[in-house]
Design a protein around this motif. Structure first.
Motif, PDB file in Angstrom:
ATOM      1  N   ILE A  19       0.829  -1.201   0.000  1.00 48.56           N
ATOM      2  CA  ILE A  19       0.000   0.000   0.000  1.00 48.56           C
ATOM      3  C   ILE A  19       0.871   1.263   0.000  1.00 48.56           C
ATOM      4  CG2 ILE A  19      -0.418   0.004   2.512  1.00 48.56           C
ATOM      5  CD1 ILE A  19      -2.788   1.089  -0.413  1.00 48.56           C
ATOM      6  N   PHE A  76      -3.095   7.486   6.339  1.00 49.24           N
ATOM      7  CA  PHE A  76      -3.116   6.098   5.870  1.00 49.24           C
ATOM      8  C   PHE A  76      -4.459   5.750   5.231  1.00 49.24           C
ATOM      9  CE2 PHE A  76       0.581   6.076   8.578  1.00 49.24           C
ATOM     10  CZ  PHE A  76       1.450   5.245   7.892  1.00 49.24           C
ATOM     11  N   HIS A  77      -5.516   6.310   5.787  1.00 52.51           N
ATOM     12  CA  HIS A  77      -6.845   6.096   5.201  1.00 52.51           C
ATOM     13  C   HIS A  77      -6.905   6.676   3.785  1.00 52.51           C
ATOM     14  CE1 HIS A  77     -11.373   5.755   5.524  1.00 52.51           C
ATOM     15  NE2 HIS A  77     -11.238   6.577   4.492  1.00 52.51           N
ATOM     16  N   THR A  80      -4.844   4.694   1.237  1.00 57.89           N
ATOM     17  CA  THR A  80      -5.443   3.384   0.940  1.00 57.89           C
ATOM     18  C   THR A  80      -6.693   3.527   0.084  1.00 57.89           C
ATOM     19  OG1 THR A  80      -4.577   2.561   3.037  1.00 57.89           O
ATOM     20  CG2 THR A  80      -6.317   1.256   1.992  1.00 57.89           C
ATOM     21  N   PHE A  99       1.294  -4.332   4.006  1.00 57.77           N
ATOM     22  CA  PHE A  99       1.772  -3.066   4.578  1.00 57.77           C
ATOM     23  C   PHE A  99       3.014  -3.349   5.415  1.00 57.77           C
ATOM     24  CE2 PHE A  99       0.009  -2.560   9.089  1.00 57.77           C
ATOM     25  CZ  PHE A  99      -0.394  -3.881   9.218  1.00 57.77           C
ATOM     26  N   ILE A 118      -5.602   2.064   7.512  1.00 54.67           N
ATOM     27  CA  ILE A 118      -5.730   1.147   6.365  1.00 54.67           C
ATOM     28  C   ILE A 118      -7.030   0.344   6.474  1.00 54.67           C
ATOM     29  CG2 ILE A 118      -4.720  -0.858   5.209  1.00 54.67           C
ATOM     30  CD1 ILE A 118      -1.930   0.208   6.151  1.00 54.67           C
TER      31      ILE A 118
END
Ligand code: ADE
Ligand code: ZN
Length: 326
Positions: A19, A76-77, A80, A99, A118
């Motif tokens: 990712i 991170f959201h 992703t 990851f 994530i």
């Protein structure tokens, strides 16, 4: 190409995707500003110019530097979810994503922020985009086995969220056997074992991954083709190989895609599939990887369909969900 329509329309699974390797320079610049962190380039052109690698290590140096701007769960959201939107555009319906938590915890970012960011995006991806997913926690092989045990321990509250564990980063000098006890423990915990092997490392590393570690999947595996005995094992066991064409080209694993082992692997009856590895760094997402390998090897439509089917057969989906697609 003549096969573009087929490539686009085929439902696909992506089984080899880091990712952090989907982190596009554009988003990197946005997050650098938001988090007030310096990065070594100011424009997209400067970034793309830096992405010119002679080997795996040259890439890894930039890859670890790039992820330095990722600090919060939201970061991170966003990274992703952006990947999932790209995957959706290529008709990816299932993804099993690596990851690299040690690359973040080492910088003082909490394991929970990384993982929840994530996982939240994966959940949203299933709801909003209809993409199913699994997460694979990868160990950095340039670190010690003891470091791996520390991560395994620290990640305990999230274990139910991981289908498996991986092994990535600098391959040569860090054979699978360095992590034999760690993977034994991971197997006891019920994790699938996915090991990068035979990307730059010798066929012996693929042999160790298969025979000493008991890998459920081999990531890359190119150099297994140097050893007829390994080819036979891969055929008999149908252990999947996750090939990454544009990665191989970018990292000079191959000097020409026409030398890719994918066609021979198909002809030998190996369970090979096509993936993007680190698409933001290697010049293309999964659709472009299918396009490039199809053109270089002059694959037939049957072979393209076989690659897409193999991506589901090689996945960790339950059998009844695999057969929906194969
Ligand atoms: N980490 C991210 N991409 C990788 C690759 N292609 N090989 C090894 N480690 C990696
Ligand atoms: Zn990889």
């Amino acid at each position: 190409s003549a096969h573009s329509d087929l490539i686009h329309k085929l439902p696909k699974a992506e089984l080899h995707l880091h990712i952090e390797g989907s982190f596009e320079p554009e988003m990197m610049m946005t997050l650098a500003e938001r988090n007030r962190i310096d990065i070594p380039f100011k424009t997209l052109d400067e970034a793309k110019a830096a992405y010119d690698f002679n080997n795996l290590q040259e890439f890894l140096d930039l890859y670890y530097q790039g992820m330095n701007v990722l600090r919060t769960e939201q970061d991170f959201h966003e990274m992703t979810f952006a990947y999932l939107q790209r995957a959706k555009a290529d008709n990816v319906v299932h993804v099993e994503m690596f990851f690299d938590p040690q690359a973040h915890t080492e910088r003082g970012v909490a394991f929970g922020a990384v993982t929840e960011g994530i996982l939240g995006a994966l959940e949203r991806g299933e709801k909003e985009l209809g993409i199913t997913s699994e997460l694979i926690m990868s160990f950095l092989r340039h670190l010690s086995e003891e470091d791996g045990f520390v991560l395994l321990d620290e990640s305990t509250p999230w274990h139910e969220h991981f289908v498996g564990v991986g092994l990535d980063s600098s391959e040569v000098g860090h054979p699978p056997l360095k992590f034999q006890r760690l993977f034994e423990r991971c197997r006891e915990l019920g994790f699938k074992l996915c090991l990068h092997a035979g990307e730059e490392g010798p066929p012996e590393y693929v042999r160790e991954a298969l025979l000493d570690i008991g890998a459920d999947r081999i990531d890359h595996g190119n150099r297994a083709m140097e050893d007829p005995a390994l080819i036979e094992i891969l055929r008999d066991t149908q252990i999947p190989l996750t090939n990454c064409p544009l990665s191989n080209l970018s990292l000079c694993v191959l000097d020409d895609l026409r030398k890719s082992p994918v066609k021979r692997q198909l002809e030998e009856g190996l369970l090979v599939c096509v993936n993007s590895d680190d698409p933001a760094y290697f010049g293309g997402y999964i659709g472009q990887n299918y396009e490039a390998i199809t053109e270089a090897l002059e694959l037939s439509s049957d072979q393209i369909v076989q690659l897409a089917k193999n991506s589901f057969t090689g996945s960790f989906l339950p059998d009844d969900q695999k057969t929906k697609h194969v």
